[in-house]
Design an enzyme around this catalytic site. Structure first.
Site, PDB file in Angstrom:
ATOM      1  N   ASP A 144      14.328 -26.086  89.451  1.00  0.00           N
ATOM      2  CA  ASP A 144      13.309 -25.068  89.236  1.00  0.00           C
ATOM      3  C   ASP A 144      12.524 -25.290  87.951  1.00  0.00           C
ATOM      4  O   ASP A 144      11.381 -24.875  87.830  1.00  0.00           O
ATOM      5  CB  ASP A 144      13.985 -23.690  89.203  1.00  0.00           C
ATOM      6  N   MET A 191       9.745 -15.749  88.284  1.00  0.00           N
ATOM      7  CA  MET A 191       8.283 -15.785  88.158  1.00  0.00           C
ATOM      8  C   MET A 191       7.752 -17.157  87.798  1.00  0.00           C
ATOM      9  O   MET A 191       6.539 -17.348  87.709  1.00  0.00           O
ATOM     10  CB  MET A 191       7.842 -14.782  87.088  1.00  0.00           C
ATOM     11  N   ARG A 192       8.642 -18.128  87.574  1.00  0.00           N
ATOM     12  CA  ARG A 192       8.167 -19.444  87.163  1.00  0.00           C
ATOM     13  C   ARG A 192       7.294 -20.075  88.244  1.00  0.00           C
ATOM     14  O   ARG A 192       6.311 -20.773  87.956  1.00  0.00           O
ATOM     15  CB  ARG A 192       9.343 -20.354  86.816  1.00  0.00           C
ATOM     16  N   ALA A 193       7.630 -19.845  89.521  1.00  0.00           N
ATOM     17  CA  ALA A 193       6.844 -20.439  90.602  1.00  0.00           C
ATOM     18  C   ALA A 193       5.403 -19.949  90.572  1.00  0.00           C
ATOM     19  O   ALA A 193       4.464 -20.732  90.774  1.00  0.00           O
ATOM     20  CB  ALA A 193       7.489 -20.110  91.951  1.00  0.00           C
TER      21      ALA A 193
END
Length: 669
Positions: free
Chosen positions: A199, A280-282
């Site tokens: 991720d 929320m990184r995506a």
């Protein structure tokens, strides 16, 4: 210095025909804040060649002459520990660096540390920059990143995300910029990255060799042309290289002006929510990638096409819930969420924009070439399935409790049992085993030398340098965690073919495979049925391959128990020679009914004696059932010096518990 194969000559990396590999490398070069690229693929697919060639198409950079930290002279906010630099300081223009980080490197080498020679010779505390400082404003490349220690991968990804590195150690306190393009390559057959680390990479690309004979021939043709005359080959591709360089430079200049409207940002959020990605990184990475793609295409606003291309690079690896999930993205779902029209355009800004940030950028098929590697498809695997038999499918894997070996092992890198290792907490110091001993401990080295200074002719501190000898050197002794080899030897004969029994076995093995993946173990699988034993899965870190082989495991036929035990002995012996530090645990799953000949039982017991001589920790899971019980599995356990576990005590949850019990009570060989 040997000439580098040109980026534009890699199939799929020309500016007007970029595939996923070429585009991902270009976009992260345009916007390093995307967070880097992970390239996954089989051997011989030009992963390393494309990465190493990327540096040559990046625009050159200006640096202050003599600045080891490559601060940007044009950036008023840039700083360097070698500075400050006066306005008239000389400048140098140089190519972008490609810094390769070896898999076996140490944290000191990555971050930098005390300059040992000057500390010992002159008593000065001076910082020696590490690889992250050298990579600033360039490319940091990690080949076989899946084999790198997890704490180093975390460190690299944190630096790539923040753009800064702070060092507080050995009396040194330094902070410097570290903005670089992070690229990792890996072959999934050699082991996976943990989902948490997957991720952290901004983009991930799956590559494979082309199957079209015409494309394969073109790959070979280009490589042969480069090998025959590298200079002429480079000259022919120079216009294409320059076009790439100019376009990347133009995209970088345009990047800040690209508008990410509220409608486009909402569409990105809808896409990420539809694919149920965690955190929320995506969303953030997809937004940055869409902006970079728009800049690369020469647009000043993010469109549907930018979001779609970004999602295909940022989301596939984030939707994997566990390592057994197949990578990829449902493009029909993606198109359904995106719709057919571009996001609504943003209304024009007023002539005098108000104070504060307005809408805009957020703040903060596969290419191959002749890279000198063999190109081919990954070999198939799994046992052949007789007509009329259908393998039993395992239930959903569960998480077993921690399995550890008793005592302290020699330290095969991993996350399971206690071991002496290169990382972890320091528990002492010792003379290095060789001149290349890692982890030099400065204080203990000086302490060892202190009592010998008079004998070496040094009367007092005014005599100058400390007089060191090789015998003074001391390295840190550290205790960390090690990996283990868990080898399953599973009876797949007719007596084990009952669906409930085989389902229990498969589920337990699958659960331990998942746990082994998380703890960096090796896992192997031997099956025996009919008249022979088969190493269905050689010891490997690849859980994808392991799960596939286990899923296709059929059952039926006679029970060649002796052959299974002898095959286990061969595998354990071979692995012990290959890696003496990797301790092993053998799990034999059988009902004990050796039925492959009149002397089958006697041969099985002799094979058990041979296996016991290896002194490997073993658990025998006795699956014998029915009114007539021969008790052969119990006798087998005695001969193996193993823990015997009757079938009445085995369930889908307790097979893993039996392994844990045996490992913690007797230790692993």
């Amino acid at each position: 210095m040997p000439l580098q194969y040109p980026f534009s000559a890699v199939l799929g990396c020309a500016a007007d025909a970029l595939d996923d590999l070429g585009l991902s490398l270009v976009l992260t070069a345009v916007s390093p804040r995307i967070g880097g690229v992970l390239v996954r693929g089989e051997k011989g697919t030009a992963k390393s060649t494309a990465v190493r060639a990327l540096a040559a198409v990046l625009p050159p950079i200006d640096v202050h002459t003599g600045d080891r930290f490559s601060a940007d002279p044009a950036d008023p906010d840039a700083s360097s520990p070698d500075g400050p630099f006066a306005p008239g300081t000389a400048r140098t223009t140089r190519p972008v660096r490609l810094v390769e980080l070896p898999v076996g490197t140490t944290e000191d080498r990555v971050l930098g540390s005390l300059h040992l020679e000057r500390a010992l010779s002159h008593g000065k505390v001076e910082y020696e920059p590490g690889l992250l400082a050298r990579a600033h404003r360039g490319i940091l490349y990690v080949d076989e990143v899946n084999l790198l220690h997890d704490h180093l991968v975390d460190l690299l990804l944190d630096a790539a995300a923040s753009g800064r590195v702070g060092v507080e150690r050995d009396g040194v306190s330094v902070e410097h910029d570290a903005r670089f393009v992070l690229i990792g390559t890996m072959n999934p057959e050699e082991g996976e990255l943990r989902p948490q680390l997957l991720d952290r990479f901004g983009l991930t690309v799956e590559v494979a060799a082309p199957r079209d004979p015409a494309l394969r021939a073109e790959v070979v043709r280009r490589r042969l042309g480069f090998d025959a005359d590298p200079a002429s080959f480079l000259a022919r591709h120079q216009p294409a290289e320059q076009a790439l360089r100019d376009r990347i430079g133009a995209a970088r200049e345009r990047l800040d002006a690209v508008r990410l409207t509220e409608a486009a940002l909402l569409k990105i959020a809808e896409v990420c929510a539809a694919f149920e990605v965690d955190g929320m990184r995506a969303d953030l990475v997809t937004a940055r990638t869409a902006v970079a793609h728009a800049a690369w295409e020469g647009r000043d606003e993010v469109l549907r096409a930018d979001i779609r291309r970004a999602a295909l690079l940022t989301l596939p690896h984030r939707r994997r819930r566990n390592p057994f999930d197949a990578p990829g993205l449902d493009e029909e779902l993606l198109d359904s969420v995106l719709g057919d029209e571009d996001p609504a355009p943003e209304p024009p800004p007023p002539p005098t924009p108000p104070d504060g940030d307005g809408p805009g950028r957020p703040e903060d098929a596969p290419g191959t070439d002749g890279a000198g590697e063999d190109t081919g498809a990954p070999s198939g695997g799994g046992a052949s399935q007789p007509s009329g038999t259908a393998p039993v499918t395992a239930a959903a894997p569960y998480r077993p409790r921690l399995l550890t070996a008793r005592g302290v092992g020699p330290g095969a890198a991993g996350r399971r049992s206690r071991a002496l290792s290169d990382t972890g907490r320091r528990i002492g110091a010792a003379a290095p085993a060789s001149a290349e001993g890692a982890g030099l401990h400065l204080v203990e080295t000086l302490r060892a030398a202190a009592t010998r200074q008079a004998a070496r002719g040094r009367a007092d501190a005014a005599d100058g340098r400390i007089r060191l000898r090789a015998e003074d050197l001391r390295t840190a002794v550290r205790e960390g965690r090690e990996a283990n080899l868990v080898l399953f030897c599973v009876d797949a004969s007719g007596s084990m073919a009952a669906r409930r029994r085989m389902k229990q076995v498969k589920t337990a093995v699958l659960s331990l495979l998942l746990d082994a993946y998380r703890r960096r173990d090796k896992v192997g699988l031997i099956t025996f049925r009919g008249r022979r034993a088969e190493l269905l899965l050689p010891p490997t870190h690849s859980v994808d391959v392991a799960a596939a082989r286990l899923d296709r495991l059929p059952a039926g036929g006679r029970t060649p128990l002796a052959e299974g035990l002898l095959e286990a002995a061969r595998v354990l012996n071979r692995e012990r020679l290959r890696d003496p530090r990797l301790r092993s645990l053998l799990v034999v799953v059988t009902d004990g009914r050796a039925t492959d000949g009149a002397d089958a039982v006697a041969r099985s017991l002799r094979a058990a004696d041979h296996l016991a001589a290896l002194d490997v920790t073993t658990t025998v899971v006795d699956s014998e059932s029915g009114p007539l019980r021969l008790g052969l599995a119990a006798r087998l356990a005695v001969r193996l010096r193993a823990e015997h576990l009757p079938v009445a005590e085995v369930s889908a949850d307790t097979l893993a518990g039996a392994v844990r019990l045996r490992t913690t009570s007797t230790g692993a060989a």
